[in-house]
Design a protein around this motif. Structure first.
Motif, mmCIF file in Angstrom:
data_model
loop_
_atom_site.group_PDB
_atom_site.id
_atom_site.type_symbol
_atom_site.label_atom_id
_atom_site.label_comp_id
_atom_site.label_asym_id
_atom_site.label_seq_id
_atom_site.Cartn_x
_atom_site.Cartn_y
_atom_site.Cartn_z
ATOM 1 N N GLN A 70 2.364 12.261 11.022
ATOM 2 C CA GLN A 70 0.960 11.867 10.936
ATOM 3 C C GLN A 70 0.060 13.043 11.302
ATOM 4 O OE1 GLN A 70 -1.554 11.277 13.425
ATOM 5 N NE2 GLN A 70 -3.011 10.362 11.987
ATOM 6 N N ILE A 71 0.432 13.780 12.342
ATOM 7 C CA ILE A 71 -0.343 14.958 12.740
ATOM 8 C C ILE A 71 -0.331 15.999 11.623
ATOM 9 C CG2 ILE A 71 -0.387 16.923 14.333
ATOM 10 C CD1 ILE A 71 0.717 15.007 16.493
ATOM 11 N N PHE A 72 0.849 16.238 11.051
ATOM 12 C CA PHE A 72 0.990 17.200 9.944
ATOM 13 C C PHE A 72 0.050 16.846 8.789
ATOM 14 C CE2 PHE A 72 2.949 17.651 5.728
ATOM 15 C CZ PHE A 72 3.017 19.032 5.616
ATOM 16 N N ALA A 73 0.078 15.570 8.382
ATOM 17 C CA ALA A 73 -0.726 15.155 7.221
ATOM 18 C C ALA A 73 -2.218 15.179 7.538
ATOM 19 C CB ALA A 73 -0.304 13.758 6.782
ATOM 20 N N PHE A 74 -2.594 14.705 8.731
ATOM 21 C CA PHE A 74 -3.998 14.661 9.110
ATOM 22 C C PHE A 74 -4.572 16.076 9.185
ATOM 23 C CE2 PHE A 74 -7.183 12.454 12.154
ATOM 24 C CZ PHE A 74 -7.883 11.940 11.084
ATOM 25 N N SER A 75 -3.761 17.014 9.695
ATOM 26 C CA SER A 75 -4.193 18.403 9.787
ATOM 27 C C SER A 75 -4.254 19.060 8.415
ATOM 28 C CB SER A 75 -3.230 19.186 10.687
ATOM 29 O OG SER A 75 -3.203 18.648 11.980
ATOM 30 N N ARG A 76 -3.378 18.642 7.510
ATOM 31 C CA ARG A 76 -3.371 19.204 6.154
ATOM 32 C C ARG A 76 -4.719 19.008 5.467
ATOM 33 N NH1 ARG A 76 1.402 16.994 2.480
ATOM 34 N NH2 ARG A 76 0.323 15.038 2.950
ATOM 35 N N PHE A 130 -4.625 8.209 4.686
ATOM 36 C CA PHE A 130 -4.717 8.621 3.291
ATOM 37 C C PHE A 130 -5.082 7.429 2.412
ATOM 38 C CE2 PHE A 130 -3.020 9.135 -0.959
ATOM 39 C CZ PHE A 130 -3.339 10.439 -1.293
ATOM 40 N N SER A 131 -4.373 6.301 2.600
ATOM 41 C CA SER A 131 -4.640 5.124 1.772
ATOM 42 C C SER A 131 -6.016 4.542 2.060
ATOM 43 C CB SER A 131 -3.554 4.067 1.989
ATOM 44 O OG SER A 131 -3.418 3.711 3.344
ATOM 45 N N ALA A 132 -6.489 4.623 3.326
ATOM 46 C CA ALA A 132 -7.837 4.144 3.646
ATOM 47 C C ALA A 132 -8.883 4.930 2.865
ATOM 48 C CB ALA A 132 -8.097 4.259 5.148
ATOM 49 N N GLY A 133 -8.687 6.252 2.789
ATOM 50 C CA GLY A 133 -9.624 7.082 2.036
ATOM 51 C C GLY A 133 -9.607 6.778 0.547
ATOM 52 N N LYS A 134 -8.452 6.428 0.012
ATOM 53 C CA LYS A 134 -8.336 6.124 -1.409
ATOM 54 C C LYS A 134 -8.830 4.715 -1.750
ATOM 55 C CE LYS A 134 -6.487 10.008 -2.756
ATOM 56 N NZ LYS A 134 -7.192 10.906 -3.694
ATOM 57 N N LEU A 135 -8.689 3.768 -0.806
ATOM 58 C CA LEU A 135 -9.034 2.372 -1.076
ATOM 59 C C LEU A 135 -10.506 2.057 -0.820
ATOM 60 C CD1 LEU A 135 -5.877 0.690 0.506
ATOM 61 C CD2 LEU A 135 -6.463 0.674 -1.916
ATOM 62 N N ALA A 136 -11.184 2.876 -0.020
ATOM 63 C CA ALA A 136 -12.589 2.612 0.312
ATOM 64 C C ALA A 136 -13.481 2.796 -0.916
ATOM 65 C CB ALA A 136 -13.049 3.538 1.430
ATOM 66 N N LYS A 137 -14.440 1.875 -1.098
ATOM 67 C CA LYS A 137 -15.374 1.983 -2.216
ATOM 68 C C LYS A 137 -16.408 3.069 -1.968
ATOM 69 C CE LYS A 137 -15.043 -2.896 -3.614
ATOM 70 N NZ LYS A 137 -15.800 -4.164 -3.785
ATOM 71 N N LYS A 138 -16.860 3.194 -0.733
ATOM 72 C CA LYS A 138 -17.794 4.249 -0.351
ATOM 73 C C LYS A 138 -17.517 4.648 1.096
ATOM 74 C CE LYS A 138 -21.398 0.790 0.590
ATOM 75 N NZ LYS A 138 -22.808 0.402 0.325
ATOM 76 N N HIS A 139 -18.133 5.720 1.540
ATOM 77 C CA HIS A 139 -17.885 6.287 2.873
ATOM 78 C C HIS A 139 -16.392 6.549 3.065
ATOM 79 C CE1 HIS A 139 -22.018 5.229 3.612
ATOM 80 N NE2 HIS A 139 -21.771 3.926 3.568
ATOM 81 N N LYS A 140 -15.757 7.106 2.047
ATOM 82 C CA LYS A 140 -14.320 7.334 2.086
ATOM 83 C C LYS A 140 -13.911 8.218 3.266
ATOM 84 C CE LYS A 140 -13.644 6.855 -2.928
ATOM 85 N NZ LYS A 140 -12.635 5.781 -2.883
ATOM 86 N N GLY A 141 -14.721 9.249 3.522
ATOM 87 C CA GLY A 141 -14.399 10.155 4.609
ATOM 88 C C GLY A 141 -14.407 9.460 5.958
ATOM 89 N N ALA A 142 -15.415 8.605 6.200
ATOM 90 C CA ALA A 142 -15.520 7.909 7.487
ATOM 91 C C ALA A 142 -14.360 6.936 7.694
ATOM 92 C CB ALA A 142 -16.854 7.170 7.569
ATOM 93 N N ILE A 155 0.840 -1.206 0.000
ATOM 94 C CA ILE A 155 0.000 0.000 0.000
ATOM 95 C C ILE A 155 0.871 1.250 0.000
ATOM 96 C CG2 ILE A 155 -1.709 1.285 1.340
ATOM 97 C CD1 ILE A 155 -2.737 -1.475 2.333
ATOM 98 N N ALA A 156 1.993 1.207 0.751
ATOM 99 C CA ALA A 156 2.901 2.355 0.792
ATOM 100 C C ALA A 156 3.483 2.655 -0.581
ATOM 101 C CB ALA A 156 4.030 2.094 1.790
ATOM 102 N N SER A 157 3.738 1.610 -1.365
ATOM 103 C CA SER A 157 4.269 1.805 -2.706
ATOM 104 C C SER A 157 3.244 2.480 -3.618
ATOM 105 C CB SER A 157 4.678 0.458 -3.309
ATOM 106 O OG SER A 157 5.234 0.616 -4.591
ATOM 107 N N ALA A 158 1.974 2.202 -3.379
ATOM 108 C CA ALA A 158 0.914 2.789 -4.204
ATOM 109 C C ALA A 158 0.554 4.205 -3.770
ATOM 110 C CB ALA A 158 -0.327 1.901 -4.157
ATOM 111 N N TYR A 159 0.664 4.504 -2.448
ATOM 112 C CA TYR A 159 0.252 5.806 -1.921
ATOM 113 C C TYR A 159 1.321 6.371 -0.989
ATOM 114 C CZ TYR A 159 -4.266 4.005 -3.492
ATOM 115 O OH TYR A 159 -5.290 3.484 -4.246
ATOM 116 N N PRO A 160 2.492 6.769 -1.502
ATOM 117 C CA PRO A 160 3.594 7.238 -0.650
ATOM 118 C C PRO A 160 3.401 8.671 -0.156
ATOM 119 C CG PRO A 160 4.243 7.352 -2.952
ATOM 120 C CD PRO A 160 2.862 6.754 -2.936
ATOM 121 N N THR A 161 2.647 8.833 0.926
ATOM 122 C CA THR A 161 2.401 10.162 1.497
ATOM 123 C C THR A 161 2.597 10.123 3.002
ATOM 124 O OG1 THR A 161 0.054 9.773 1.938
ATOM 125 C CG2 THR A 161 0.632 10.626 -0.242
ATOM 126 N N SER A 162 2.754 11.313 3.609
ATOM 127 C CA SER A 162 2.873 11.408 5.069
ATOM 128 C C SER A 162 1.595 10.930 5.750
ATOM 129 C CB SER A 162 3.164 12.855 5.485
ATOM 130 O OG SER A 162 4.423 13.267 5.022
#
Length: 483
Positions: free
Chosen positions: A318-324, A79-91, A67-74
């Motif tokens: 993680q705090i930086f990215a989540f706050s972003r 971040f990857s959970a939001g991208k991989l979810a079929k629906k309710h991405k925000g939750a 997953i890190a190779s597919a979505y290399p972000t802080s």
């Protein structure tokens, strides 16, 4: 990934590996939990539990690496959970982020608390009149968090240098400790001693007591998502981040087994050492004498301090990215970057402050460390499980250059199953009879976080947080880099 680059890429492949290897930190993990394992399963579980759980952790790391190779972000897990979810991405993204946050804070707090405990053990050995108290442990932890916060405030280059030093501190320290325990004692346990089983948990079920002992390895193998969180500061992150995860777990599994065997075979008076306030320290004293024990204890303390520093670095990203993405109170503060150091300074001090809050119950509670560890492991591993589970549900997953091929789903299933089993163990009682002083309050702490996240989600967050955001087209985002 849709974000402008605000963090500088100064982490090489070795640096990325170093942060996860330092957070896993076999010396810190084994020495801080060895006593628990002596009473929950004994050498049989300490040795063979280490081997079996290490294999399961490798499965988790492999799935995370894909997953890190597919979505290399802080943002990593959330971040990857939001991208991989079929629906309710925000939750999905919201809950993963908060589980990751509380787990990271727990890791920074637990490592600082363990270091403070061992510092007090050293002080008591050096000056017998020194009185070890819970209040002093909390105060020393506060000083440790302050120093680690200052180190993380300066450039990422400094953190990278300290992490490189920490790798060699761990490896050389492990060699010194193992050599001393192998060469100096005039007596070692026989080979058959690795099958010795002990259940001093107070529970009559030997199976339950032994299962609890598996937590020693699970507690040690936490924080390897650090390589994932440092992706935006790592060159060629799509390959170096997953490699960093796998190398950190693999090397830790091998070197940790060697250290575990050295401690097990150096045991002399099992009942006396298992009942000591700090069993591994007592093993060093009995096997090597006061002078050598104090020297080795300094190596252990140094390893714990390096571990806490790397934990805080990962926690901060993680705090930086989540706050972003606007998912934390005061997000504008926490995702700002110092123009001088190019580091998220405010996020550093939020991580330090939250860790201190989690440590404060140690002022009056005898089991604060166990509870903090449980919060750390349960929060992190649940955050690990979510994107792996979502990847299993996604039929059209687009892997990065580092991937598992057709083994991706079978390995992912094993990873999720083990995470669920181990997390149940961490939330169950660890000693009997259950009293106010030994009660495992980890489920309560985790429940409080989840309740707050749920109330907040339904009150306001679901209307404004839709998961990871995009700042524009690739050309637009490139124009924003390092502004």
């Amino acid at each position: 990934m849709g974000y402008p680059r605000k963090l500088t890429r100064r982490f090489r492949a070795f640096d990325n590996f170093a942060i996860s290897f330092t957070i896993i930190n076999i010396i810190s993990g084994i020495f801080s939990s060895f006593g628990f394992g002596m009473n929950a399963g004994g050498p049989l579980i300490l040795v063979f539990g280490w081997i079996s759980v290490s294999v399961m952790v490798l499965f988790i790391g492999a799935s995370m690496g894909e997953i890190a190779s597919a979505y290399p972000t802080s943002g990593a897990l959330y971040f990857s959970a939001g991208k991989l979810a079929k629906k309710h991405k925000g939750a999905w993204s919201w809950y993963t982020g908060w589980l990751n946050f509380v787990g990271q804070v727990g890791g920074t707090a637990a490592t600082g608390y363990a270091a403070a405990t061992f510092i007090q053990a050293f002080l008591a050995m050096q000056w017998p009149s020194y009185e070890v108290t819970g209040q002093r442990t909390v105060l020393i932890t506060a000083v440790i968090l302050l120093l680690q916060g200052l180190a993380n405030t300066y450039t990422v280059h400094l953190v990278a240098i300290l992490n490189r030093i920490s790798v060699w501190w761990l490896l050389i320290g492990m060699v010194v400790i193992v050599t001393a325990l192998t060469v100096m004692p005039d007596h070692h346990q026989s080979a058959s001693f690795v099958t010795h089983f002990a259940n001093n948990t107070g529970f009559t079920s030997a199976l339950y007591g032994g299962m609890l002992g598996l937590l020693v390895t699970s507690w040690t193998f936490t924080g390897f998502d650090g390589s994932f969180h440092m992706s935006e500061e790592t060159v060629q992150a799509t390959v170096n981040a997953p490699r960093g995860i796998m190398r950190a777990i693999g090397y830790s599994a091998i070197t940790g087994l060697v250290l575990m065997l050295a401690l097990v075979f150096a045991i002399r008076d099992y009942d006396k050492e298992a009942a000591a306030d700090a069993p591994p320290v007592q093993i060093l004293l009995d096997a090597l004498g006061m002078g050598t024990a104090k020297l080795l204890l300094l190596i252990v303390i140094g390893a714990m301090l390096f571990c806490g520093l790397a934990n805080m670095t990962s926690n901060t990203r993680q705090i930086f990215a989540f706050s972003r993405d606007g998912a934390m109170p005061g997000s504008r503060w926490w995702h700002s970057v110092s123009p001088r150091t190019r580091t998220p300074v405010k996020a550093v001090w939020l991580a330090a402050a939250c860790s201190l809050v989690l440590v404060i119950p140690g002022w009056w509670s005898e089991t604060a460390f166990t509870a903090i560890v449980s919060v750390n492991v349960v929060g992190l591993y649940l955050a690990y499980a979510v994107p792996i589970y979502l990847r299993l549900r996604l039929s059209d997953f687009q892997p990065g250059p580092w991937h598992l091929g057709r083994w991706g789903k079978p390995i992912g299933i094993l990873a999720v199953v083990w995470i669920l089993v181990s997390n149940v163990l961490f939330m169950l009682p660890h000693a009997a009879p259950i009293t106010a002083s030994n009660f495992n309050y980890a489920p309560i702490a985790l429940a409080v976080v989840l309740i707050i996240a749920t109330v907040w989600w339904f009150a306001t967050a679901r209307r404004r947080f839709q998961g990871p955001v995009s700042y524009g087209r690739p050309d637009e985002v490139a124009a924003m880099d390092l502004i």
